[in-house]
Motif scaffolding. Structure first.
Motif, PDB file in Angstrom:
ATOM      1  N   ALA A  35       0.820  -1.218   0.000  1.00 19.46           N
ATOM      2  CA  ALA A  35       0.000   0.000   0.000  1.00 19.46           C
ATOM      3  C   ALA A  35       0.851   1.265   0.000  1.00 19.46           C
ATOM      4  O   ALA A  35       0.416   2.308  -0.519  1.00 19.46           O
ATOM      5  CB  ALA A  35      -0.940   0.006   1.193  1.00 19.46           C
ATOM      6  N   GLN A  36       2.027   1.209   0.592  1.00 17.29           N
ATOM      7  CA  GLN A  36       2.955   2.350   0.596  1.00 17.29           C
ATOM      8  C   GLN A  36       2.288   3.648   1.077  1.00 17.29           C
ATOM      9  O   GLN A  36       2.403   4.699   0.450  1.00 17.29           O
ATOM     10  CB  GLN A  36       3.557   2.556  -0.800  1.00 17.29           C
ATOM     11  N   GLY A  37       1.603   3.543   2.187  1.00 22.09           N
ATOM     12  CA  GLY A  37       0.994   4.728   2.782  1.00 22.09           C
ATOM     13  C   GLY A  37      -0.386   5.080   2.261  1.00 22.09           C
ATOM     14  O   GLY A  37      -1.039   5.981   2.782  1.00 22.09           O
ATOM     15  N   ARG A  38      -0.835   4.396   1.233  1.00 21.19           N
ATOM     16  CA  ARG A  38      -2.182   4.639   0.711  1.00 21.19           C
ATOM     17  C   ARG A  38      -3.211   3.998   1.644  1.00 21.19           C
ATOM     18  O   ARG A  38      -2.908   3.037   2.358  1.00 21.19           O
ATOM     19  CB  ARG A  38      -2.329   4.041  -0.692  1.00 21.19           C
ATOM     20  N   PRO A  39      -4.449   4.466   1.644  1.00 18.00           N
ATOM     21  CA  PRO A  39      -5.487   3.814   2.459  1.00 18.00           C
ATOM     22  C   PRO A  39      -5.747   2.400   1.958  1.00 18.00           C
ATOM     23  O   PRO A  39      -5.801   2.158   0.748  1.00 18.00           O
ATOM     24  CB  PRO A  39      -6.703   4.719   2.278  1.00 18.00           C
ATOM     25  N   TYR A  40      -5.887   1.473   2.903  1.00 20.52           N
ATOM     26  CA  TYR A  40      -6.148   0.087   2.501  1.00 20.52           C
ATOM     27  C   TYR A  40      -6.888  -0.638   3.614  1.00 20.52           C
ATOM     28  O   TYR A  40      -6.950  -0.181   4.755  1.00 20.52           O
ATOM     29  CB  TYR A  40      -4.842  -0.646   2.173  1.00 20.52           C
ATOM     30  N   VAL A  41      -7.455  -1.774   3.269  1.00 23.42           N
ATOM     31  CA  VAL A  41      -8.083  -2.661   4.235  1.00 23.42           C
ATOM     32  C   VAL A  41      -7.734  -4.083   3.839  1.00 23.42           C
ATOM     33  O   VAL A  41      -7.557  -4.377   2.648  1.00 23.42           O
ATOM     34  CB  VAL A  41      -9.610  -2.448   4.284  1.00 23.42           C
ATOM     35  N   LEU A  42      -7.588  -4.961   4.828  1.00 27.95           N
ATOM     36  CA  LEU A  42      -7.262  -6.366   4.593  1.00 27.95           C
ATOM     37  C   LEU A  42      -8.311  -7.221   5.303  1.00 27.95           C
ATOM     38  O   LEU A  42      -8.454  -7.144   6.521  1.00 27.95           O
ATOM     39  CB  LEU A  42      -5.862  -6.686   5.119  1.00 27.95           C
ATOM     40  N   VAL A  43      -9.064  -8.018   4.528  1.00 31.64           N
ATOM     41  CA  VAL A  43     -10.131  -8.836   5.099  1.00 31.64           C
ATOM     42  C   VAL A  43     -10.104 -10.226   4.486  1.00 31.64           C
ATOM     43  O   VAL A  43      -9.501 -10.470   3.438  1.00 31.64           O
ATOM     44  CB  VAL A  43     -11.523  -8.202   4.848  1.00 31.64           C
ATOM     45  N   ASN A  44     -10.794 -11.156   5.143  1.00 29.01           N
ATOM     46  CA  ASN A  44     -11.004 -12.489   4.601  1.00 29.01           C
ATOM     47  C   ASN A  44     -11.942 -12.396   3.399  1.00 29.01           C
ATOM     48  O   ASN A  44     -12.799 -11.508   3.344  1.00 29.01           O
ATOM     49  CB  ASN A  44     -11.606 -13.393   5.685  1.00 29.01           C
ATOM     50  N   ASP A  45     -11.820 -13.335   2.477  1.00 33.92           N
ATOM     51  CA  ASP A  45     -12.638 -13.243   1.262  1.00 33.92           C
ATOM     52  C   ASP A  45     -14.131 -13.399   1.528  1.00 33.92           C
ATOM     53  O   ASP A  45     -14.949 -12.890   0.765  1.00 33.92           O
ATOM     54  CB  ASP A  45     -12.168 -14.244   0.200  1.00 33.92           C
ATOM     55  N   VAL A  46     -14.508 -14.066   2.621  1.00 31.62           N
ATOM     56  CA  VAL A  46     -15.947 -14.191   2.882  1.00 31.62           C
ATOM     57  C   VAL A  46     -16.535 -12.863   3.349  1.00 31.62           C
ATOM     58  O   VAL A  46     -17.704 -12.558   3.050  1.00 31.62           O
ATOM     59  CB  VAL A  46     -16.234 -15.307   3.907  1.00 31.62           C
ATOM     60  N   GLU A  47     -15.749 -12.049   4.059  1.00 30.57           N
ATOM     61  CA  GLU A  47     -16.240 -10.725   4.454  1.00 30.57           C
ATOM     62  C   GLU A  47     -16.432  -9.851   3.220  1.00 30.57           C
ATOM     63  O   GLU A  47     -17.431  -9.123   3.095  1.00 30.57           O
ATOM     64  CB  GLU A  47     -15.266 -10.068   5.426  1.00 30.57           C
ATOM     65  N   ALA A  48     -15.489  -9.941   2.283  1.00 23.73           N
ATOM     66  CA  ALA A  48     -15.626  -9.185   1.034  1.00 23.73           C
ATOM     67  C   ALA A  48     -16.800  -9.711   0.214  1.00 23.73           C
ATOM     68  O   ALA A  48     -17.522  -8.929  -0.430  1.00 23.73           O
ATOM     69  CB  ALA A  48     -14.336  -9.277   0.222  1.00 23.73           C
ATOM     70  N   ALA A  49     -17.008 -11.024   0.232  1.00 21.73           N
ATOM     71  CA  ALA A  49     -18.130 -11.600  -0.508  1.00 21.73           C
ATOM     72  C   ALA A  49     -19.458 -11.103   0.054  1.00 21.73           C
ATOM     73  O   ALA A  49     -20.396 -10.828  -0.706  1.00 21.73           O
ATOM     74  CB  ALA A  49     -18.069 -13.122  -0.450  1.00 21.73           C
ATOM     75  N   TRP A  50     -19.546 -11.006   1.380  1.00 20.73           N
ATOM     76  CA  TRP A  50     -20.772 -10.451   1.977  1.00 20.73           C
ATOM     77  C   TRP A  50     -20.968  -9.006   1.520  1.00 20.73           C
ATOM     78  O   TRP A  50     -22.072  -8.629   1.096  1.00 20.73           O
ATOM     79  CB  TRP A  50     -20.685 -10.506   3.506  1.00 20.73           C
ATOM     80  N   ALA A  51     -19.917  -8.195   1.607  1.00 20.07           N
ATOM     81  CA  ALA A  51     -20.036  -6.778   1.243  1.00 20.07           C
ATOM     82  C   ALA A  51     -20.487  -6.616  -0.195  1.00 20.07           C
ATOM     83  O   ALA A  51     -21.361  -5.797  -0.503  1.00 20.07           O
ATOM     84  CB  ALA A  51     -18.699  -6.069   1.469  1.00 20.07           C
TER      85      ALA A  51
END
Length: 307
Positions: A91-107
């Motif tokens: 990310a090098q200072g950029r905004p980011y989020v790290l989640v499990n793929d099932v959380e992303a699948a829900w979103a």
């Protein structure tokens, strides 16, 4: 702000670029970054290469956020540390989020709304969300779990072949499809081939295609595989309903269940028995967005809340 959505699944890793309106403008696909298959250095290498290639397209511009969605994140302490370090460095200072793929699948599947996300791709897992509370079910990995997934179905195809080969079940199209696909000279050659196939979840999951072909040719063993897969998937949903939506069990179709993953490419072969097997308070719904967008939606929501 533009966005890079990374969907790291058990078969592939997709890097999707979105503009300010969340319209996908480009997509790069690389091999899986799953630590169990790529190794920890390989996981970092895939994530770094894909991000570099996405930046090189010029579509992201100087200001963008990154949503990392990684299969298996949250399940292994060493791998989690490696994933966190990789995401931070990339990310090098950029905004980011790290989640499990099932959380992303829900979103992505439910557009950040309450309900249940059911993933059945190479592996399987489900996540329920209600008023900020979450309940997860499944996702115990290829060796001991992942029921109803492509990997599980691949193993079931091999088992069904052996039952047809020795006469426990009537021979149907599945028998000939497996012999041709695996180039078996003798039925017993399946034993050696299985040792190689079962060591690679991606190769095993690819065998689920034979279940679809055989079922479409009216093979009873193949149709039974889909019925068992649906029952296993519905079992995960039912466990979440009992913990999170118990007060709605007498409310027909009150809980949306978004289905995500390659297993559902079989269409009615899996969706019809799944709809029949779900608790009556649930209703199957097609995902609102593609999985690549899920982590981006989570990141955008978090950024909006801190403004």
């Amino acid at each position: 702000m533009r966005w890079l959505g990374i969907d790291g699944g058990g078969t592939k890793t997709a890097f999707s670029i979105y503009d300010e309106s969340l319209r996908q403008v480009d997509r790069i696909v690389l091999p899986t970054c799953h630590y169990a298959q790529a190794g920890l250095p390989g996981m970092r290498a895939v994530l770094a290469e894909g991000t570099e290639r996405a930046i090189a397209t010029g579509h992201l511009g100087p200001r963008f956020g990154i949503g990392f969605s990684i299969c298996g994140f949250g399940e292994d302490a060493e791998a989690d540390r490696a994933a966190k370090d990789a995401a931070r460095d990339i990310a090098q200072g950029r905004p980011y989020v790290l989640v499990n793929d099932v959380e992303a699948a829900w979103a992505a599947g439910l557009d950040m709304r309450d309900g249940i996300a059911l993933i059945a791709g190479t592996g399987s897992i489900a996540l329920g969300v209600r008023a900020g509370r979450t309940v997860r079910c499944g996702g115990w990995d290829f060796e001991i779990g992942d029921e109803g997934s492509g990997g599980w179905m691949g193993r079931e195809v091999l088992r069904a072949f052996t039952r047809q080969a020795d006469g426990r079940d009537a021979r149907g199209p599945l028998y000939d499809l497996v012999r041709r696909e695996l180039a078996l000279e003798s039925d017993f050659d399946i034993i050696g081939r299985a040792r190689t196939l079962l060591a690679d979840r991606t190769q095993t999951a690819a065998l689920s295609r034979l279940a679809s072909e055989a079922a479409c040719a009216d093979d009873s063993s193949a149709r039974a595989i889909f019925e068992r897969a649906a029952a296993e998937e519905a079992d995960m949903v039912g466990a979440i309903v009992r913990q999170l939506f118990r007060d709605l069990t007498d409310s027909p179709a009150a809980v949306p269940v978004a289905y995500i993953g390659g297993t559902f490419n079989a269409g009615d072969l899996i969706l019809n028995p799944l709809a029949d097997a779900l608790p009556s308070c649930c209703r199957l719904v097609a995902p609102v967005h593609e999985p690549d967008l899920g982590a981006v939606l989570i990141l955008r929501d978090r950024l909006n809340k801190v403004r």
